[in-house]
Scaffold this active site. Structure first.
Site, PDB file in Angstrom:
ATOM      1  N   LYS A  80       0.851  -1.192   0.000  1.00 41.44           N
ATOM      2  CA  LYS A  80       0.000   0.000   0.000  1.00 41.44           C
ATOM      3  C   LYS A  80       0.885   1.241   0.000  1.00 41.44           C
ATOM      4  CE  LYS A  80      -3.919   1.963   2.600  1.00 41.44           C
ATOM      5  NZ  LYS A  80      -4.806   1.742   3.780  1.00 41.44           N
ATOM      6  N   SER A 107      -9.635   1.903   3.099  1.00 40.46           N
ATOM      7  CA  SER A 107      -8.792   2.618   2.166  1.00 40.46           C
ATOM      8  C   SER A 107      -7.833   1.722   1.388  1.00 40.46           C
ATOM      9  CB  SER A 107      -7.991   3.692   2.909  1.00 40.46           C
ATOM     10  OG  SER A 107      -7.087   3.123   3.841  1.00 40.46           O
ATOM     11  N   SER A 142      -9.926  -0.212   7.223  1.00 40.12           N
ATOM     12  CA  SER A 142      -9.334  -0.079   5.891  1.00 40.12           C
ATOM     13  C   SER A 142      -8.723  -1.351   5.328  1.00 40.12           C
ATOM     14  CB  SER A 142      -8.284   1.032   5.898  1.00 40.12           C
ATOM     15  OG  SER A 142      -8.906   2.294   5.978  1.00 40.12           O
TER      16      SER A 142
END
Length: 399
Positions: free
Chosen positions: A35, A107, A131
């Protein structure tokens, strides 16, 4: 660059060649995505925003995974600076891996997509309010949020959103891969554990989820009962009155330099949330922190009466892109509130949580353990797959 197409816009950066891990490590042969909040030397870090970012050093966790033999293939997109649950960002946002025009969740949106499409063996994400678990549930994969501050899952060298709520963890298509990574990081095996006699608190608030999600959760509960677990309904309050002020105030502090600029570079929705956080007074934030401690005591008391909690990880099936409200039996709500009230409590309190697929595609559940009981939680999940029963249904569009 990688020759494979990326119609979902999951990848933020793909180098010409992967960052290879130690060839003899216990994770040798596995690949992972990162990420784009984690600092990787020589790779850009943009957090899916056009705003200036504070400096971030090298990720302790990425370096450790490379030392253990896994190979990093590149970085994935996210909801801008991780402040959201839809996957929306300055590069157009990420789409669902199997349902074009639908949200993957956020997210850690790109992370979930790369795992779901088998582009990597596991994906590194973060979870501040859901997330990891939300995109895992909506994309049909497994997502693990460890206990807050777990020494094996360092957030050092990660661009923070809310330092007191941030967690780092993996997403993968199966529980075994998550356990393999966790065991390599801790140096301890995670054996399967017997469900017989395990006390499960079923948190399924009336009106909070659609009928499809409720039925999927009840079906999962029945599977646990068939294995010998005892289930009892439990209640928890909505904790967003503590979560939201804490996260927004901490996020505004992280991004204070960008907020001082005439043109910050953030999307309007992100900028509005950060300004809301910056406008909070010290007394308001202190009151939110006090409420967190009240909630912590309440949940700790509950977890003395049961061994773990079972709850939906999402309130609906994956919404269409652009959706900002959820239609629920209890009424229409802003999508953010509908989602986060299910997942945020366990990031707010730092409890280990594991999102798992159900028999209903894209309607995942979460198992939540006591603080520090990560191996117990993973061992119980391992037992669900140890006999070949499996947890991941065929990935397909819901009928």
């Amino acid at each position: 660059m990688f020759p494979t197409p990326d119609p979902q816009r999951a990848w933020a950066y793909r180098p010409a060649s992967p960052r290879l891990g130690a060839p003899q490590g216990p994770l040798a042969g596995l690949t992972f995505s990162v990420k784009d909040l984690f600092g990787v030397p020589g790779w850009p870090l943009r957090a899916s925003t056009r705003a200036p970012l504070p400096p971030v050093g090298e990720s302790v966790l990425v370096r450790r995974l490379l030392e253990l033999g896994a190979a990093a293939l590149g970085k994935t997109h996210l909801h801008e600076i991780a402040l959201g649950i839809t996957g929306h960002n300055a590069w157009g946002g990420t789409e669902h891996p199997f349902l074009p025009g639908h949200m993957p969740g956020g997210s850690s949106s790109g992370a979930a997509v790369t795992a779901a499409l088998s582009q990597v063996d596991f994906a590194l994400g973060t979870d501040t309010g859901g997330s990891i678990r939300v995109p895992a549930a909506w994309c049909g994969v497994v997502g693990y949020k460890p206990t807050g501050g777990h020494p094996a899952w360092s957030t050092g060298g990660v661009l923070p959103l809310s330092p007191s709520c941030d967690h780092a963890g993996p997403l993968a298509r199966d529980v075994d891969t998550v356990i393999r990574v966790h065991a390599a990081l801790t140096g301890q095996p995670v054996p399967a554990q017997d469900w017989a006699g395990v006390r499960v608190g079923l948190w399924l608030p009336p009106g909070w989820v659609t009928d499809e999600v409720r039925e999927a959760t009840e079906d999962f509960a029945a599977r646990l009962a068939a294995r010998g677990a005892s289930l009892a309904a439990v209640t928890l309050p909505e904790m967003l009155d503590a979560y939201t002020p804490i996260v927004l105030s901490e996020a505004a502090q992280v991004h204070r330099e960008a907020l001082r600029q005439p043109e910050s570079g953030f999307l309007p929705s992100t900028l509005a949330a950060l300004r809301q956080g910056a406008a909070l007074g010290e007394e308001e934030v202190a009151a939110a922190r006090a409420r967190r401690e009240e909630y912590r005591a309440q949940v700790e008391a509950l977890l003395r009466t049961c061994d773990l909690l079972l709850a939906p990880a999402v309130p609906t099936l994956p919404p269409r892109l652009g959706t900002d409200e959820a239609e629920l039996p209890g009424g229409r709500l802003p999508l953010r509130r509908a989602v986060l009230r299910l997942t945020a409590p366990f990031s707010l309190l730092g409890l280990p949580a594991l999102a798992l697929p159900t028999a209903r595609p894209f309607a995942g559940v979460q198992l939540v353990g006591r603080r520090g009981a990560d191996d117990r939680l993973l061992g119980l999940a391992h037992a669900l797959t140890a006999d070949g029963e499996g947890l991941s249904p065929p990935l397909q569009c819901p009928p």
